[in-house]
Design a protein around this motif. Structure first.
Motif, PDB file in Angstrom:
ATOM      1  N   ALA A  96       0.733   6.650  30.666  1.00  0.00           N
ATOM      2  CA  ALA A  96       0.402   5.787  29.537  1.00  0.00           C
ATOM      3  C   ALA A  96       1.254   6.134  28.323  1.00  0.00           C
ATOM      4  O   ALA A  96       1.773   5.245  27.639  1.00  0.00           O
ATOM      5  CB  ALA A  96      -1.086   5.911  29.196  1.00  0.00           C
ATOM      6  N   ARG A  97       1.412   7.430  28.059  1.00  0.00           N
ATOM      7  CA  ARG A  97       2.204   7.815  26.891  1.00  0.00           C
ATOM      8  C   ARG A  97       3.677   7.443  27.065  1.00  0.00           C
ATOM      9  O   ARG A  97       4.322   6.952  26.134  1.00  0.00           O
ATOM     10  CB  ARG A  97       2.083   9.313  26.614  1.00  0.00           C
ATOM     11  N   GLU A  98       4.201   7.662  28.248  1.00  0.00           N
ATOM     12  CA  GLU A  98       5.612   7.361  28.479  1.00  0.00           C
ATOM     13  C   GLU A  98       5.878   5.858  28.464  1.00  0.00           C
ATOM     14  O   GLU A  98       6.931   5.409  27.984  1.00  0.00           O
ATOM     15  CB  GLU A  98       6.071   8.003  29.778  1.00  0.00           C
ATOM     16  N   MET A  99       4.923   5.063  28.936  1.00  0.00           N
ATOM     17  CA  MET A  99       5.069   3.613  28.818  1.00  0.00           C
ATOM     18  C   MET A  99       4.998   3.198  27.353  1.00  0.00           C
ATOM     19  O   MET A  99       5.698   2.276  26.920  1.00  0.00           O
ATOM     20  CB  MET A  99       3.990   2.896  29.636  1.00  0.00           C
ATOM     21  N   GLY A 100       4.151   3.886  26.583  1.00  0.00           N
ATOM     22  CA  GLY A 100       4.093   3.623  25.155  1.00  0.00           C
ATOM     23  C   GLY A 100       5.409   3.927  24.462  1.00  0.00           C
ATOM     24  O   GLY A 100       5.849   3.195  23.564  1.00  0.00           O
ATOM     25  N   GLU A 101       6.069   4.997  24.887  1.00  0.00           N
ATOM     26  CA  GLU A 101       7.375   5.338  24.310  1.00  0.00           C
ATOM     27  C   GLU A 101       8.414   4.244  24.615  1.00  0.00           C
ATOM     28  O   GLU A 101       9.216   3.878  23.750  1.00  0.00           O
ATOM     29  CB  GLU A 101       7.849   6.682  24.852  1.00  0.00           C
ATOM     30  N   TRP A 102       8.377   3.739  25.836  1.00  0.00           N
ATOM     31  CA  TRP A 102       9.305   2.666  26.226  1.00  0.00           C
ATOM     32  C   TRP A 102       9.040   1.425  25.375  1.00  0.00           C
ATOM     33  O   TRP A 102       9.956   0.818  24.821  1.00  0.00           O
ATOM     34  CB  TRP A 102       9.134   2.375  27.708  1.00  0.00           C
ATOM     35  N   TYR A 103       7.768   1.065  25.260  1.00  0.00           N
ATOM     36  CA  TYR A 103       7.373  -0.091  24.454  1.00  0.00           C
ATOM     37  C   TYR A 103       7.773   0.133  22.991  1.00  0.00           C
ATOM     38  O   TYR A 103       8.332  -0.760  22.334  1.00  0.00           O
ATOM     39  CB  TYR A 103       5.865  -0.279  24.585  1.00  0.00           C
ATOM     40  N   GLY A 104       7.489   1.334  22.475  1.00  0.00           N
ATOM     41  CA  GLY A 104       7.802   1.637  21.088  1.00  0.00           C
ATOM     42  C   GLY A 104       9.287   1.544  20.784  1.00  0.00           C
ATOM     43  O   GLY A 104       9.690   1.076  19.712  1.00  0.00           O
ATOM     44  N   ALA A 105      10.117   1.979  21.726  1.00  0.00           N
ATOM     45  CA  ALA A 105      11.570   1.890  21.535  1.00  0.00           C
ATOM     46  C   ALA A 105      12.001   0.428  21.431  1.00  0.00           C
ATOM     47  O   ALA A 105      12.869   0.072  20.620  1.00  0.00           O
ATOM     48  CB  ALA A 105      12.291   2.579  22.687  1.00  0.00           C
ATOM     49  N   CYS A 106      11.376  -0.444  22.234  1.00  0.00           N
ATOM     50  CA  CYS A 106      11.695  -1.871  22.169  1.00  0.00           C
ATOM     51  C   CYS A 106      11.202  -2.485  20.861  1.00  0.00           C
ATOM     52  O   CYS A 106      11.893  -3.315  20.253  1.00  0.00           O
ATOM     53  CB  CYS A 106      11.076  -2.601  23.359  1.00  0.00           C
ATOM     54  N   LEU A 107      10.011  -2.084  20.409  1.00  0.00           N
ATOM     55  CA  LEU A 107       9.502  -2.574  19.125  1.00  0.00           C
ATOM     56  C   LEU A 107      10.426  -2.170  17.989  1.00  0.00           C
ATOM     57  O   LEU A 107      10.706  -2.968  17.084  1.00  0.00           O
ATOM     58  CB  LEU A 107       8.094  -2.022  18.872  1.00  0.00           C
TER      59      LEU A 107
END
Length: 240
Positions: A96-107
């Motif tokens: 979950a955290r690593e997917m959040g990092e991926w999403y955050g980088a795109c944001l």
């Protein structure tokens, strides 16, 4: 890292290889959580770079949101569904955290969320959190916040009713199920700020919108945006 530590790490990886959370293939050096092929073919929405997108339009006339987006399309029967169920039901919180990092980088790259001040994870009721052991939305929020360079606020918004799971509710009952389920305990911490409310999966949107509406009611001077890690196409009127 010492040579001995590196050799030990290589031995552990050889004997117990980490596997892609989507396809199950062994991860090679440099890969983390999701293999390169699955990342390249991921069902990304691209909505984080579109102010007017289907997630935002789904919320029109319901809650006055500033922005809204989803990261992945939730594809039934796919490995991405298994990845989400892994951190939602099987304790894979690091995913979950690593997917959040991926999403955050795109944001961060998209630029539409540059003025977000604080990330708020959709809260779980204490009883449900105790049973699960963690709130997966908090880990997604942590990953997003780390990429945006802002803080996570886990305490200002709480869930005061232990509602039944939305997945078991008929569509027409979902909004009623989460009515008055949330409360803002520390409105002063959100006053005048742009709040990014984060959850794992947005289906009808009832839960996220109920929480967003309560934040706006309790803190009228703030702005609220929402970010869901996954959204089903059919809920957005998009054919599979």
């Amino acid at each position: 890292m010492s040579i001995l530590s590196e050799l030990w790490g290589d031995l552990v990886s050889l004997l117990f290889p980490a596997r892609c959370a989507v396809c199950g293939s062994p991860l090679v050096r440099g890969e983390r959580t999701v293999c390169t092929l699955c990342r390249a073919t991921a069902p990304l929405t691209g909505y984080w770079a579109e102010a007017d997108n289907p997630v935002f339009r789904k919320c029109w006339g319901l809650v006055p949101l500033h922005r809204a987006s989803g990261f992945l399309f939730f594809v039934h029967g796919s490995g991405w569904r298994q990845l989400i169920h892994g951190f939602k039901y099987r304790g894979a919180w690091r995913t979950a955290r690593e997917m959040g990092e991926w999403y955050g980088a795109c944001l961060a790259e998209g630029g539409l969320y540059d003025d977000v001040d604080v990330v708020v994870p959709l809260p779980l009721h204490p009883f449900k959190r105790l049973r699960r052991g963690y709130n997966q939305s908090e880990y997604i929020a942590e990953g997003i916040a780390a990429q945006l360079g802002i803080e996570v606020d886990r305490r200002s918004v709480v869930r005061r009713r232990n509602t039944a799971s939305q997945t078991r509710q008929p569509r027409r009952e979902r909004a009623r199920n989460v009515e008055k389920a949330f409360a803002v305990r520390r409105p002063e911490r959100l006053a005048g700020r742009h709040v990014l409310l984060v959850d794992d999966v947005m289906t009808t949107g009832s839960t996220l919108l109920s929480c967003a509406a309560e934040i706006l009611r309790a803190v009228p001077g703030c702005r609220v945006s929402i970010a869901a890690l996954a959204v089903p196409r059919r809920e957005l009127g998009i054919r599979e």
